[in-house]
Design a protein around this motif. Structure first.
Motif, PDB file in Angstrom:
ATOM      1  N   MET A  64      13.331 -11.687  -3.720  1.00 54.63           N
ATOM      2  CA  MET A  64      13.555 -11.296  -5.116  1.00 54.63           C
ATOM      3  C   MET A  64      12.892  -9.958  -5.426  1.00 54.63           C
ATOM      4  O   MET A  64      11.712  -9.774  -5.147  1.00 54.63           O
ATOM      5  CB  MET A  64      13.004 -12.390  -6.038  1.00 54.63           C
ATOM      6  CG  MET A  64      13.546 -12.234  -7.429  1.00 54.63           C
ATOM      7  SD  MET A  64      12.708 -13.296  -8.602  1.00 54.63           S
ATOM      8  CE  MET A  64      13.617 -14.803  -8.435  1.00 54.63           C
ATOM      9  N   LYS A  65      13.679  -9.061  -5.998  1.00 57.87           N
ATOM     10  CA  LYS A  65      13.159  -7.714  -6.229  1.00 57.87           C
ATOM     11  C   LYS A  65      12.732  -7.507  -7.677  1.00 57.87           C
ATOM     12  O   LYS A  65      12.671  -6.400  -8.151  1.00 57.87           O
ATOM     13  CB  LYS A  65      14.249  -6.694  -5.895  1.00 57.87           C
ATOM     14  CG  LYS A  65      14.376  -6.428  -4.406  1.00 57.87           C
ATOM     15  CD  LYS A  65      15.348  -5.301  -4.145  1.00 57.87           C
ATOM     16  CE  LYS A  65      16.756  -5.826  -4.021  1.00 57.87           C
ATOM     17  NZ  LYS A  65      17.756  -4.851  -3.669  1.00 57.87           N
ATOM     18  N   GLU A  91      22.634 -17.368  -3.143  1.00 58.65           N
ATOM     19  CA  GLU A  91      21.338 -16.689  -3.037  1.00 58.65           C
ATOM     20  C   GLU A  91      20.536 -16.807  -4.320  1.00 58.65           C
ATOM     21  O   GLU A  91      19.314 -16.705  -4.304  1.00 58.65           O
ATOM     22  CB  GLU A  91      21.553 -15.233  -2.622  1.00 58.65           C
ATOM     23  CG  GLU A  91      21.815 -15.159  -1.119  1.00 58.65           C
ATOM     24  CD  GLU A  91      22.435 -13.868  -0.674  1.00 58.65           C
ATOM     25  OE1 GLU A  91      22.079 -12.833  -1.256  1.00 58.65           O
ATOM     26  OE2 GLU A  91      23.270 -13.899   0.240  1.00 58.65           O
ATOM     27  N   SER A  92      21.212 -16.968  -5.433  1.00 60.77           N
ATOM     28  CA  SER A  92      20.499 -17.289  -6.665  1.00 60.77           C
ATOM     29  C   SER A  92      21.175 -18.498  -7.274  1.00 60.77           C
ATOM     30  O   SER A  92      22.357 -18.468  -7.558  1.00 60.77           O
ATOM     31  CB  SER A  92      20.540 -16.112  -7.642  1.00 60.77           C
ATOM     32  OG  SER A  92      21.873 -15.794  -7.968  1.00 60.77           O
ATOM     33  N   ASP A 130      14.851 -17.978 -15.272  1.00 60.50           N
ATOM     34  CA  ASP A 130      14.310 -16.810 -14.603  1.00 60.50           C
ATOM     35  C   ASP A 130      14.993 -16.736 -13.234  1.00 60.50           C
ATOM     36  O   ASP A 130      14.719 -17.546 -12.358  1.00 60.50           O
ATOM     37  CB  ASP A 130      12.797 -16.996 -14.468  1.00 60.50           C
ATOM     38  CG  ASP A 130      12.121 -15.727 -13.992  1.00 60.50           C
ATOM     39  OD1 ASP A 130      12.782 -14.675 -13.949  1.00 60.50           O
ATOM     40  OD2 ASP A 130      10.932 -15.807 -13.649  1.00 60.50           O
ATOM     41  N   SER A 131      15.900 -15.796 -13.092  1.00 57.38           N
ATOM     42  CA  SER A 131      16.717 -15.773 -11.876  1.00 57.38           C
ATOM     43  C   SER A 131      17.059 -14.328 -11.539  1.00 57.38           C
ATOM     44  O   SER A 131      17.122 -13.475 -12.436  1.00 57.38           O
ATOM     45  CB  SER A 131      18.004 -16.577 -12.132  1.00 57.38           C
ATOM     46  OG  SER A 131      18.906 -16.441 -11.057  1.00 57.38           O
ATOM     47  N   TYR A 132      17.288 -14.066 -10.276  1.00 63.80           N
ATOM     48  CA  TYR A 132      17.574 -12.692  -9.852  1.00 63.80           C
ATOM     49  C   TYR A 132      18.589 -12.732  -8.723  1.00 63.80           C
ATOM     50  O   TYR A 132      18.336 -13.321  -7.662  1.00 63.80           O
ATOM     51  CB  TYR A 132      16.281 -12.007  -9.392  1.00 63.80           C
ATOM     52  CG  TYR A 132      16.419 -10.492  -9.261  1.00 63.80           C
ATOM     53  CD1 TYR A 132      16.044  -9.660 -10.311  1.00 63.80           C
ATOM     54  CD2 TYR A 132      16.934  -9.918  -8.090  1.00 63.80           C
ATOM     55  CE1 TYR A 132      16.170  -8.276 -10.203  1.00 63.80           C
ATOM     56  CE2 TYR A 132      17.075  -8.544  -7.980  1.00 63.80           C
ATOM     57  CZ  TYR A 132      16.688  -7.728  -9.036  1.00 63.80           C
ATOM     58  OH  TYR A 132      16.817  -6.367  -8.934  1.00 63.80           O
ATOM     59  N   PRO A 168      23.742  -5.907 -10.316  1.00 64.98           N
ATOM     60  CA  PRO A 168      23.005  -4.782 -10.876  1.00 64.98           C
ATOM     61  C   PRO A 168      21.724  -5.290 -11.557  1.00 64.98           C
ATOM     62  O   PRO A 168      21.805  -6.107 -12.467  1.00 64.98           O
ATOM     63  CB  PRO A 168      23.988  -4.175 -11.896  1.00 64.98           C
ATOM     64  CG  PRO A 168      24.936  -5.269 -12.223  1.00 64.98           C
ATOM     65  CD  PRO A 168      25.022  -6.153 -11.011  1.00 64.98           C
ATOM     66  N   TYR A 169      20.595  -4.839 -11.079  1.00 64.39           N
ATOM     67  CA  TYR A 169      19.288  -5.297 -11.577  1.00 64.39           C
ATOM     68  C   TYR A 169      19.196  -6.823 -11.631  1.00 64.39           C
ATOM     69  O   TYR A 169      18.596  -7.413 -12.521  1.00 64.39           O
ATOM     70  CB  TYR A 169      18.964  -4.669 -12.933  1.00 64.39           C
ATOM     71  CG  TYR A 169      18.819  -3.174 -12.823  1.00 64.39           C
ATOM     72  CD1 TYR A 169      17.737  -2.630 -12.124  1.00 64.39           C
ATOM     73  CD2 TYR A 169      19.769  -2.307 -13.348  1.00 64.39           C
ATOM     74  CE1 TYR A 169      17.608  -1.251 -11.953  1.00 64.39           C
ATOM     75  CE2 TYR A 169      19.648  -0.933 -13.189  1.00 64.39           C
ATOM     76  CZ  TYR A 169      18.568  -0.410 -12.483  1.00 64.39           C
ATOM     77  OH  TYR A 169      18.446   0.933 -12.314  1.00 64.39           O
ATOM     78  N   GLY A 170      19.833  -7.444 -10.655  1.00 67.92           N
ATOM     79  CA  GLY A 170      19.692  -8.900 -10.534  1.00 67.92           C
ATOM     80  C   GLY A 170      20.635  -9.706 -11.402  1.00 67.92           C
ATOM     81  O   GLY A 170      20.483 -10.921 -11.524  1.00 67.92           O
TER      82      GLY A 170
END
Lengths: 150, 266, 777
Positions: C1-2, C431-432, C719-721, C726-728
Motif C-alpha cells: 500500500m502506497k 488486491e484491494s 480505509d482502502s488503497y 489513481p491515488y489508490g
C-alpha cells in the motif's frame, strides 16, 4: 393579450396567449434558469416565486402574472450563492438541474418561517424531486445555510 | 387545455352569465391540472379578482372561499383546531408546497376528483357548499349529483362544533395520490366516516356510521362491525392499489380511527 | 500500500461548477439552442406492434411554418444500435432511424420540424397513417418462439456472436459453467431454490433528453447533446447517416443527470437529419412522457437461483439462470445480462461449481438499456435474497454465512477470467478488498447485535434489520479507454481537457483534483473542460463505473508527464539537471541551493521570454483489470404488521472504493445510488395497459423517492488503497444501487416471516403474502 409584470424587480411587458404558461413566457424573456422537468407539476424544476410564493411555472397561466412580481433564481443571487457554498460542503452539488428551484423555495421559506426545523424544511422542499443526491446531503446543506443566515 | 379568451371577471354575475352562455366556457380555479386535459375551451373564467380567497371564521362555521389555495388551508390555525386538524393534514398531504400554492379548494371540490385528499375530510366534517345560483347544498348531496355544475362555487363552509377526528392517507410516497383516504369525525349527531380514493370519489360510510351511532358503547365488537362495513363499500383497482388491498386497509384504519377518536373523547 | 498524505485528493472540495449552476447560469444543452432553431416533434406509434401500411404527410408539409417532415421513406435501411458502447458493439444492430415497423407504443413514426412547437404539434395531427396492426408480445416469458416475430427484417445483424436469433425473438443468449453444478448440488447437504422477478425501472434524470444541431461556418454539423457518450454519438451518427465523421462535432455541455439513460442515442439522429437536410438549426427536447415512453428502462428479469451448501455453511454451488426482457430493441441485451452474473456471483468465490445462463428476449415493450448498476442490481436481489434463505435453512446468522463465504483481499474468482461484458473476461486478484471490514463496521453502525433480526415496538409496529453485500467494477478491461490533455498557461495555471463526461456525478471536479495533486497546485489553477469531440481527447464516456478509474488514470498520466516536462524546463532555466530539481507546491528548487523559480514565473517565461514553447501533455489509459468496489448495505425498517407499510429508519452503507478522491462527492454517488435502489425496491414500477400502452408515463404515476422516503442515510468508507488506481481510487458510481432490493426483502422477512420475490416490495404484496402464509399454516 399584453401583460405587465415585474421579473426580478424589473418591469416587463409581454404579449401572451390566454393559454400560455409562465415557464414559456419567462423563457421567451430570456430567463434561462427556468427549465422544464415534467409538465405535470410534479418535479419542482420550473419553480419561480410569484409575489414571494413558490409556484410551478409549468402550470401557472402567464395572464395570472399580470401586475405581479415574479422572481427567478437570477433575482436572488445572494441566496443562491450562499446556498451553493453549503451544497458544495455536503456533496449535494450534483447534476444541479433541480437547484435553481430549490434555491427559490429556500428563499421563500426563509421569508415565511421563523422556525426552520427538520420537518419544516422537509415540508417546504418535498415538491423538489432529485434523482442524484438521495436528499440527505441537500437537507444538511439547507440546514447549514439557514443556520448561518440566522 | 387550450382556450381562446381569458376573462378576469369583475362580478359573480358576469361569471355566471358567461358560464350559461356557452358550454365551452369554464371557470379555471388554480389551474393545477389544466395541462392534463386536451380539451379546447372558448373562454377561461378567472375569479381571482372577486376576493374569494379568504378564510372567515364565524361563530358556528368557518367559511373557506372557493379560490383559497390549499396551502392557506394548511396554514390556517382555525382550521387546524377543527376535528384534530384533519382538514389541514389533508390539504398538506397534496403534492408539493408550490402545487398547493396554486391548487384551490374550489377546484378540488367542483372537480369531484376521486384522488382529491381534501374531499374526504370535508365530507366527514359535514361541509356545505355555497353556490352562486343554486345556493347552499351539502357536499354529500353535491357529490351524488351527476354531471358538471353550471353554478359557481363561492365558498366551502365547515361547522365548528366538531369533536376529535382522524385522517389517514394511504400512499406509496409523500408525493403520491392516495391509495385510500379515510376520515372519521365525531359530531354532535355522532360519528361520521368518509372514504376517498376508492379510487372513485369520497363517499360516506353510512352503514358503519349507523352501527356506531346506534350502539350503546363503542366496544371492540362494534368497532369490528363498523370496520367490516367500511371495508364492504365499493372499491376498485388502479395502479395505486387493488380492490382487495383497499378493502383491507379501509378495514384496518377504520378500526384504528374509531379507537383513536373514541379514546380522545373519553 | 502506497498510502500517503494527500494535498488535494481525498479532500472535500465543492464541485467546480456548483455555484454557477445554482445561480442559474446557462449550462445545459437547451440553454445553448440557437434562438432560431426549428422545433422537432415526433409522431409516435399508438400500437405496440404494427406496420405502417401508408403514411400521408402532404397536409403537414403544406402547413405554413413546417420546414420538413421525415418518415421511413426518407432513410436508407441502415440498421444501427443506439446503445452507445465500445465498437464493435456487443448489441444487435436492429434499429433504423425511422422504420416501416413500429415495435412499441411510443416508437417513432415520423418527425416534423417547424418554426415553433405549436406548429410542429399541429403538423403531427395532420399526418395520416394507416397501420397494419399485429399481435404484440407483451409477456416476456412467452416471447421466445412466439408467433409474432418482432424483428423480421432481413437487414438486422450482430457484429460478432452474441446469441442473436431474431426469428425466435432472442436478442442475445449466454451460457457458462465452471465445475459441475448439477453434481455438486446433488451432493450438497442443503439446496435452496428460488425464483425472483425484477421490474423495469426508469432513470428519471431531471433533465429530459435534449439535443440541438446547427451547421457551422465551416459547413460542419455541430450538435449540443445531453449525452454521456459524445464520441460514440459522433461515430454512430457518421456510420448511420453516412456523413464523414470529420464533419461532425458533438458538444456535451453540463448534463442534468444520466444514470445510464443518456448513454444511448436518443434525439440526436433526427436532429442531425433535420439540420443536414434543411441546413437550418433544429432542436429536439423530449417531453417527460417521451422520456418515460420512448427512451428506455432497466431490463426486467426473471432469475432462477439455486445455491448449495454443506450443513456447516460452506457454500458449494451457485446456479443462476434467467430471462431478460430487452423490449423492442436490443441495446445492451447481452452486456446487462452477463453482468447479472459476472458482477454478483464472484462475491462467493469459494464454491466448487458455478453456472450462469439465460436468454434476452425481444418484446413489444419500451426498450431496455443501460441503467446504473445494470445487471448487478437484478442479480444481487436474487443472490442476496437467496443467501438469507440458505442461512435460514441452516439455522445460521445470515451475516455469519456471508462472512464465512465471501471474497477477501488477495483472493480471486474464476469467473473474472471467463466472463467480461460481451466478451471473455480478464483474470485478476482482489488486491484491494475490505469487504470483511465493511461488514463488521456496518454491523456496528446499524446495531446488528441488539437489533437483528426484529423487535416489536408497538401493537402494530415491528422494527427489523436486513443486509446484503455487493461488488461492482471499475470500467471494462481492454475496452474502456479515456484520455486527458493538460495545457500549461502563463502564470502557471492549467487547462485540463477530458473526454470523460461530467453528467452531474462530479467527474470534472475529481479529475481536476487528481491533476492538481500530481502537479502540486491549488485546485483553482486547474480549469477543467468536458467534453467536445473537436477539443477534448477521446473517452468512451460516463458508464460502467469507469471515470474515476480509467479517465482518472489518464489524467494522472498526463499530469505525471506534465510534471516531468516542467522539471526539465525548470532545470534548463535554472541551468542545472532535471535530476537536481526538487519540485514542491508550485516551486522548483535546486538540490545545491542555487536560486529556485516559481511555477508561475517559469510558465510566463516559457510563453514570453526564454526558449518559448507551449507545454501540452496527453495521457491515455485503458484498464487491464477492473478492480471492484465492494460494500455492505444494512437497512433498519419499521413495518406495520397489518398494512405492510414500512418506513426506512436508517440505511447504513460501508463502502470500499479505494481512496475517495472527493469524499463528499463519493458520498453523493453512494447515497444517490442507495435511494435509487430503494425506489426500485419499494415504489417504482412500470405499469402497462392490457393493450401494451405505458400508464406510468409521468411523475404522477411513476413514484420515485422523495425527501420523506428515507429517514436517515449513514455512509462510511473503508480505509482502502487500490494500487492500480489513481491515488489508490476505484470507481464508485454504481455500487450504491445494488444492495437495497435484497436488504429490504431480507428486512421484511425478518420482520414478518414472509419473502417477497418480485420487485417492487409493496405493502400490498406483503399483505397478500401474510394472508397466504396464514392459510398455509
Amino acid at each position: 393579450m399584453k401583460i405587465e409584470l415585474t421579473v426580478n424587480a424589473r418591469r416587463r411587458s409581454v404579449e401572451v396567449s390566454p393559454d400560455d404558461y409562465l415557464v414559456d413566457t419567462l423563457k421567451k424573456l430570456g430567463y434561462k434558469s427556468v427549465r422544464r422537468g415534467c409538465d405535470t407539476t410534479s418535479c419542482g424544476v420550473c419553480t419561480v416565486l410569484v409575489d414571494g410564493d413558490p409556484i410551478p411555472s409549468c402550470a401557472f397561466l402567464s395572464v395570472r402574472a399580470d401586475q405581479r412580481a415574479v422572481t427567478t433564481v437570477e433575482g436572488i443571487p445572494e441566496t443562491a450563492s450562499a446556498l451553493a457554498e453549503e451544497f458544495g460542503q455536503t456533496g449535494a452539488d450534483q447534476c444541479g438541474f433541480c437547484n435553481p428551484g430549490i434555491a427559490l423555495t429556500v428563499h421563500a421559506m426563509q421569508e415565511k418561517e421563523s422556525d426552520t426545523d427538520d420537518e419544516t424544511i422537509r415540508r417546504h422542499l418535498v415538491g423538489h424531486l432529485c434523482r442524484c443526491t438521495g436528499y440527505q446531503s441537500q437537507h444538511e446543506a439547507i440546514k447549514a445555510y439557514l443556520g448561518d443566515e440566522k | 387545455m387550450k382556450f381562446k379568451t381569458y376573462r378576469r371577471v369583475e362580478s359573480l354575475d358576469e361569471a355566471y352569465q358567461l358560464l350559461q352562455e356557452d358550454r365551452k366556457n369554464m371557470v379555471v380555479a388554480g389551474g393545477g391540472w389544466l395541462k392534463m386535459s386536451s380539451r379546447t375551451l372558448e373562454t377561461a373564467i378567472d375569479l381571482s379578482a372577486l376576493g374569494l380567497d379568504r378564510i372567515v371564521a364565524g361563530e358556528d362555521t368557518i367559511e373557506i372561499g372557493s379560490m383559497t389555495p390549499l396551502s392557506a388551508i394548511e396554514a390556517d390555525s382555525g382550521i387546524a383546531a377543527l376535528a384534530s386538524g384533519i382538514l389541514s393534514q389533508a390539504a398538506g398531504a397534496v403534492m408539493g408546497l408550490s402545487f398547493r400554492n396554486l391548487a384551490t379548494v374550489g377546484g378540488s371540490v367542483v372537480g369531484k376528483y376521486g384522488f382529491s385528499d381534501v374531499l374526504t375530510p370535508l365530507l366527514a366534517m359535514g361541509a356545505e357548499l355555497d353556490f352562486y345560483g343554486e345556493g347552499r347544498i351539502s357536499l354529500e348531496a353535491f357529490l351524488k349529483k351527476k354531471g358538471r355544475t353550471a353554478d359557481i362555487l363561492k365558498s366551502v363552509i365547515v361547522p365548528r362544533s366538531l369533536g376529535p377526528g382522524y385522517f389517514k392517507k394511504v400512499r406509496k410516497t409523500r408525493l403520491d395520490f392516495a391509495a385510500l383516504n379515510l376520515a372519521v369525525v365525531t359530531t354532535q349527531r355522532g360519528y361520521r366516516i368518509a372514504v376517498g380514493s376508492r379510487p372513485s370519489a369520497a363517499t360516506l360510510g353510512e352503514e358503519a356510521m349507523e352501527i356506531l351511532n346506534s350502539a350503546d358503547t363503542i366496544d371492540e365488537a362494534t368497532i369490528e362491525k363498523a370496520a367490516r362495513a367500511v371495508a364492504s363499500l365499493k372499491y376498485g383497482d388502479n395502479p395505486r392499489a387493488s380492490k382487495a388491498y383497499r378493502e383491507h386497509v379501509a378495514y384496518v384504519y377504520t378500526k384504528r380511527a374509531i379507537e383513536e377518536v373514541r379514546d380522545c373523547e373519553d | 500500500m502506497k498510502k500517503k498524505t494527500f494535498k488535494t485528493v481525498n479532500t472535500q472540495f465543492p464541485s467546480v461548477d456548483g455555484k454557477g449552476i445554482m445561480m442559474g447560469r446557462p449550462a445545459y444543452t437547451d440553454d445553448f439552442a440557437p434562438v432560431d432553431a426549428l422545433t422537432i416533434k415526433v409522431l409516435r406509434s399508438p400500437h405496440p406492434f404494427a406496420r405502417i401500411a401508408s403514411i400521408d404527410t402532404s397536409a403537414a408539409e403544406a402547413m405554413e411554418g413546417v420546414e420538413i417532415v421525415l418518415t421511413h421513406k426518407d432513410f436508407k435501411r441502415n440498421p444501427f444500435t443506439r446503445a452507445g458502447q465500445g465498437y464493435p458493439e456487443p448489441s444487435p444492430h436492429d434499429k433504423f432511424v425511422l422504420d416501416e415497423y413500429v415495435r412499441y407504443v411510443g416508437d417513432e413514426v415520423a418527425a416534423v420540424a417547424a418554426v415553433d412547437e405549436e406548429t410542429a404539434l399541429s403538423a403531427l395531427d395532420a399526418i395520416d397513417v394507416e397501420y397494419e396492426v399485429y399481435e404484440p408480445v407483451l409477456d416476456f416469458e412467452s416471447a421466445k418462439g412466439h408467433d409474432s416475430i418482432i424483428h423480421p427484417e432481413k437487414e438486422v445483424y450482430e457484429m460478432f456472436p452474441i446469441g442473436f436469433d431474431p426469428e425466435r425473438n432472442v436478442a442475445a443468449s449466454y451460457h457458462m459453467e465452471i465445475g459441475d453444478v448439477e453434481q455438486t448440488l446433488a451432493q450438497s447437504d442443503v439446496v435452496v431454490e428460488e425464483t425472483f422477478y425484477t421490474q423495469a425501472q426508469a432513470h428519471t434524470m431531471l433533465e429530459p433528453h435534449t439535443v440541438n444541431a446547427h451547421i457551422d461556418y465551416q459547413d460542419r454539423l455541430v450538435l449540443f447533446s445531453a449525452t454521456q457518450t459524445p464520441f460514440h454519438v459522433r461515430r454512430i451518427l457518421s456510420q448511420t447517416l453516412e456523413v464523414p465523421i470529420s464533419r461532425i462535432r458533438v458538444i456535451k455541455p453540463r448534463v442534468g443527470g444520466g444514470f445510464g439513460g443518456k448513454q444511448a442515442i436518443h434525439g440526436e439522429m433526427l436532429a442531425a437529419a433535420v439540420t443536414l437536410r434543411t441546413g437550418r438549426p433544429s432542436k429536439l427536447t423530449y417531453t417527460r412522457q417521451e422520456v418515460f415512453e420512448s427512451s428506455y428502462t432497466r431490463h426486467p428479469m426473471r432469475l432462477n437461483i439455486r445455491i448449495g451448501s454443506t450443513k456447516d455453511g460452506r457454500l458449494t454451488a451457485l446456479d443462476l439462470q434467467g430471462l431478460s426482457d430487452t423490449g423492442a430493441y436490443g441495446e445492451h441485451a447481452l452486456t446487462v445480462y452477463m453482468v447479472t452474473g459476472s458482477k454478483v456471483l464472484p462475491l462467493y468465490n469459494k464454491v466448487d461449481a458455478v453456472r450462469f445462463a439465460g436468454d434476452v428476449v425481444y418484446t413489444n415493450h419500451v426498450s431496455s438499456g443501460a441503467f446504473r448498476g445494470y445487471g448487478a442490481v437484478q442479480g444481487n436481489f436474487a443472490l442476496e435474497s437467496a443467501i438469507d434463505k440458505v442461512a435460514d435453512k441452516l439455522g445460521m446468522d445470515p451475516m455469519a454465512l456471508r462472512q464465512k463465504n465471501m471474497i477477501l483481499e488477495g483472493e480471486t474468482s474464476p469467473i473474472f477470467e471467463v466472463m467480461g461484458e460481451g466478451t471473455e473476461g480478464t483474470a485478476m486478484d482482489m488486491e484491494s478488498c475490505k469487504l470483511d471490514y465493511c461488514v463488521k463496521r456496518g454491523m456496528e453502525l446499524i446495531g446488528y447485535e441488539e437489533k437483528s433480526p426484529r423487535r416489536e415496538v408497538s401493537e402494530h409496529k415491528i422494527r427489523s434489520i436486513g443486509g446484503a453485500i455487493a461488488m461492482q467494477g471499475s470500467g471494462i478491461p481492454y475496452i474502456d479507454m479515456g484520455a486527458a490533455t493538460l495545457k500549461l498557461n502563463d502564470d502557471g495555471f492549467f487547462n485540463l481537457t477530458v473526454g470523460a463526461t461530467d453528467i452531474g456525478q462530479g467527474s470534472d471536479t475529481i479529475l481536476a483534483q487528481i491533476a492538481a495533486e500530481q502537479l502540486e497546485v491549488p485546485l483553482e489553477k486547474m480549469v477543467v473542460y468536458s467534453s467536445d469531440t473537436d477539443l477534448t481527447p477521446f473517452d468512451v464516456g460516463a458508464y460502467a463505473s469507469s471515470t474515476t478509474y480509467v479517465s482518472g488514470n489518464a489524467v494522472l498520466k498526463a499530469a505525471q508527464q506534465m510534471r516531468s516536462r516542467l522539471v526539465e524546463e525548470a532545470a534548463r532555466s535554472m541551468q542545472t539537471s532535471p535530476e537536481a530539481i526538487i519540485y514542491e507546491d508550485g516551486r522548483f528548487e535546486a538540490e545545491d541551493g542555487s536560486p529556485g523559480i516559481d511555477l508561475g514565473e517559469l510558465a510566463t517565461k516559457l510563453y514570453y521570454n526564454e526558449d518559448q514553447k507551449q507545454l501540452t501533455t496527453t495521457g491515455s489509459y485503458y484498464g487491464t483489470k477492473s478492480p471492484p468496489p465492494f460494500m455492505v448495505g444494512f437497512v433498519e425498517i419499521e413495518i406495520d404488521r397489518e398494512t405492510g407499510e414500512l418506513d426506512i429508519l436508517d440505511y447504513v452503507s460501508v463502502v470500499d472504493c479505494g481512496t475517495t478522491i472527493n469524499p463528499a462527492l463519493a458520498r453523493g454517488q453512494i447515497e444517490g445510488g442507495i435511494v435509487q435502489g430503494i425506489g426500485m425496491a419499494l415504489t417504482e414500477d412500470e405499469h402497462y395497459s392490457k393493450k401494451g400502452k405505458l400508464i406510468s408515463k409521468d411523475f404522477l404515476n411513476y413514484k420515485i423517492p422523495d425527501n420523506y422516503t428515507v429517514k436517515k442515510l449513514t455512509t462510511e468508507f473503508a480505509d482502502s488503497y487500490e494500487d492500480s488506481g489513481p491515488y489508490g481510487a476505484k470507481s464508485v458510481a454504481e455500487i450504491g444501487i445494488d444492495t437495497p432490493p435484497a436488504a429490504l426483502a431480507n428486512a421484511v422477512e425478518n420482520a414478518l416471516g414472509v419473502r417477497i420475490r418480485s420487485l417492487p416490495i409493496t405493502p400490498e404484496k406483503i399483505v397478500a403474502a401474510l394472508k397466504e402464509s396464514r392459510t398455509d399454516t
